[in-house]
Design an enzyme around this catalytic site. Sequence first.
Site, PDB file in Angstrom:
ATOM      1  N   HIS A  83       0.722  -1.238  -0.246  1.00  0.00           N
ATOM      2  CA  HIS A  83       0.004  -0.223   0.408  1.00  0.00           C
ATOM      3  C   HIS A  83       0.772   1.215  -0.049  1.00  0.00           C
ATOM      4  O   HIS A  83       0.777   2.447  -0.420  1.00  0.00           O
ATOM      5  CB  HIS A  83      -1.165  -0.282   0.953  1.00  0.00           C
ATOM      6  N   ASP A 219       1.534  -7.815   2.532  1.00  0.00           N
ATOM      7  CA  ASP A 219       1.451  -6.167   2.294  1.00  0.00           C
ATOM      8  C   ASP A 219       2.853  -5.886   1.462  1.00  0.00           C
ATOM      9  O   ASP A 219       3.018  -4.928   2.649  1.00  0.00           O
ATOM     10  CB  ASP A 219       0.605  -5.443   3.429  1.00  0.00           C
ATOM     11  N   SER A 644       3.716   2.063   8.501  1.00  0.00           N
ATOM     12  CA  SER A 644       3.829   1.168   7.292  1.00  0.00           C
ATOM     13  C   SER A 644       4.852   1.132   6.968  1.00  0.00           C
ATOM     14  O   SER A 644       5.896   2.135   6.271  1.00  0.00           O
ATOM     15  CB  SER A 644       2.288   1.731   6.163  1.00  0.00           C
TER      16      SER A 644
HETATM   17  N1  ARG Z   1      -4.063   0.816   7.723  1.00  0.00           N
HETATM   18  C1  ARG Z   1      -3.499   0.551   7.221  1.00  0.00           C
HETATM   19  C2  ARG Z   1      -3.252   2.103   7.557  1.00  0.00           C
HETATM   20  O1  ARG Z   1      -3.489   2.866   7.968  1.00  0.00           O
HETATM   21  C3  ARG Z   1      -3.539  -0.221   5.962  1.00  0.00           C
HETATM   22  C4  ARG Z   1      -3.837   0.871   4.723  1.00  0.00           C
HETATM   23  C5  ARG Z   1      -4.184   0.578   3.274  1.00  0.00           C
HETATM   24  N2  ARG Z   1      -5.333  -0.341   3.222  1.00  0.00           N
HETATM   25  C6  ARG Z   1      -6.615  -0.239   2.892  1.00  0.00           C
HETATM   26  N3  ARG Z   1      -7.351  -1.196   2.730  1.00  0.00           N
HETATM   27  N4  ARG Z   1      -7.042   0.835   2.840  1.00  0.00           N
HETATM   28  O2  ARG Z   1      -2.602   2.585   6.109  1.00  0.00           O
HETATM   29  N1  GLU Z   2      -1.383   1.144   7.704  1.00  0.00           N
HETATM   30  C1  GLU Z   2      -0.477   1.907   8.930  1.00  0.00           C
HETATM   31  C2  GLU Z   2       0.482   3.350   7.624  1.00  0.00           C
HETATM   32  O1  GLU Z   2       0.376   3.358   6.582  1.00  0.00           O
HETATM   33  C3  GLU Z   2       0.069   1.621   9.493  1.00  0.00           C
HETATM   34  C4  GLU Z   2      -1.076   1.344  10.585  1.00  0.00           C
HETATM   35  C5  GLU Z   2      -1.299   1.776  11.365  1.00  0.00           C
HETATM   36  O2  GLU Z   2      -1.518   3.218  11.008  1.00  0.00           O
HETATM   37  O3  GLU Z   2      -0.702   1.379  13.157  1.00  0.00           O
HETATM   38  O4  GLU Z   2       1.049   4.258   7.937  1.00  0.00           O
END
Ligand code: ARG
Ligand code: GLU
Length: 729
Positions: A83, A219, A644
């Site tokens: 991502h 990921d 991330s």
């Molecule tokens: N929750 C993760 C973060 O905060 C992954 C986000 C990307 N994935 C998604 N399904 N939107 O960035």
């Molecule tokens: N998916 C998050 C990011 O893009 C990390 C997850 C979180 O917020 O801890 O940095």
Amino acid sequence: MKFLKLLLLFIAVQMHAQQGGMWIPSLLEGMNETEMKNLGMKMSASDIYDVNNSSLKDAVPQFNGGCTAEVISSKGLLLTNHHCGFGEIQSHSTVENDYLTDGFWAMKLEDELPNKDLEVTFIVKIEDVTSQILNGVAALGTEEEKQKKIQENISNLNKTYPRESFQGVKIRTFYEGNQYMLFVTESYTDIRLVGAPPSSIGKFGSDTDNWVWPRHTGDFSLFRIYADKNNRPADYSKDNVPYTPKHFFPVSLDGISEDDFTLVFGYPGRTTEYLPAVAVAQIVNETNPAKIEIRDKALKVADGFMRKDKAIKIQYAAKYASIANYWKKWIGETQGLTKSNAVQVKKDQEAAFQQKVLQAGKQVEYGNLLADFDKNYKDILPYTLSRDYFMEVVLRNTELLSLGFKLYQLEQIQAMRGDQAFNDRKNNLRDGSGEFYKDFNAQVDEKVFEQLIELYLNKSPQQFIPENLKNTNIAQLTTSVYGTSKMTTYDGLKELLTGDTQTVLKNLNNDKGYQLVKSLGEAFLKNVNPKFEEINTKLSALQRTYMKAQLELNKDARIFPDANSTLRVTYGKVKGYEPRDAVAYEPVTYFDGVIEKYVPGDYEFDVSQKLIDLYNKKDYGPYGENGKMPVNFIGTNHTTGGNSGSPAIDAHGNLIGLNFDRVWEGTMSDIYYDPAICRNIMVDMRYVLFIIDKYAGAKNLIDEMKLVHPKSKNQTTNKQKVKAKSKKN
Ligand code: ARG
Ligand code: GLU
């Protein structure tokens, strides 16, 4: 009595043993190092951060401003999340070569794909510059004068601090203005795409599984850093060569077990762990619910269209994911804060704080802090809410309005800086908006507008609604804007932006869409934002004093500075958790779970035949564990957005995982970290290797990594070996 004392001691030790915290890597010696060693770490603080010798920090750059990455070979191979590389993977994709759907693998260096505007930044050195930055500040009277002086000191030091021509300098505040740190950085800009799994692996589970454990997502994506012949940063050139790092991570094949030590190293973006109870209550009761309701409506509209129309689904996929990400996080956060009684916990801490202030005889300095917080938070609430509505409705979720706001800024540029600046920006906007319209559908946006403007007009604080919009018929307003505004098409926008200054301004001001944005924008900039900034400045000053008091009155407490996008270390253990009564989560998921979740043809849970075949053959090579293939695992590392792509590191400094998310019950950890339920989610490196090797057949990449077995005896710390091997700078 004695028992009580023992119990209190036990509780104190327990409290101390609870982790949480994002620590400055140059300041680990002492309390952190001891705690880390107690948790099982076999390295020393200087293995993690050292200025004179290579150390782990030399393998952990920030990836494109918002994510983290790590170097995993002597030839600058870089690992981060799928991502995080999504934009790059998407931009190389076409209908014929759809790397998002099918994945991409460079089998040799020449096949690697250069990327515009992609940068990774290493930290060379960290220095405490608090005294230089606060020099001459205390003597000044008002908060505004103080802030001005601080900015002056920062910009002077920024200019004069010695550095090489290819290095940069950043100065950031820690502990809300009580400490300042300087970072010497090196940014590389020739970064090429090396590998990406198909989205059915890299984004498996998509929005349904996002922020959720148990998880089964691969990921990850791979890039390579290129440098000039002297190993220095250089813009893209075919003559550039793979970068030779000061350090790279060996990858462990031995995997993890519950309670193993883990360290996550990266660039957490922003946390607010030291807010007073009154502020947390506002988030729970006011601002989160308002923002959630707005996004809820926007997402439902988009989803309805995306399910019916394939083209719209492609146009809105990335936007949808990004809006859904924080919408879902806020829901989890609100639930978590409520369930963990965060407001009451904070109130109790505040009562104890008030006692300490009394005992220390510090009433004059700190005695009114909490009352001042209460008053100012009460004063700021309508402004905060109004600002949130403006941000979410106008700037974030209604595309026509956010584009319109850029046009409104264009008019302001003309008023403030004249025709030349106006023309430059106008041409930029006209030529640069092609991307916007490529993924814009006026029908979708009209429906979003209708829902969101209703919320804005009926639910945002009424005193700030522009007069001409009170008692508006929303259906009529919607039809008049979307039926007549030139902004609904790219040709229309180009038409609006054609001609001399006077013509353009006249045409803009005759456009119904523009007129609406202008009155919303003016109301915000005149009636909301100045007062918000004014009270917010007071709140920042209070927060700084509150922080200072806590540091002063709790000398032995584990107080870490809030995240601020600088390099941090967080550590803990591999650990499951119990989200609710009678439910216990294991810390590791396996390939079997991918197959369990498989829904043929589904856009979130489809699995490719190739992966199913690998599952059926159980050919896991050296990556499996007792005939099973581990996929994801969780730990007690305190992470946030920006982490991330961060490396998860074992006790010896080897790579065991790749951070990419947090668990649903613990998303409140940006505000209140509860060690019982806050967990970060990582991809097991063995799954990454398995996909690269067995799925993609990219043996060339496996061959350039250093695979190790730290858990078998006879092995000295790998860190030392690599250190001896890798080139010294
Ligand atoms: N929750 C993760 C973060 O905060 C992954 C986000 C990307 N994935 C998604 N399904 N939107 O960035
Ligand atoms: N998916 C998050 C990011 O893009 C990390 C997850 C979180 O917020 O801890 O940095």
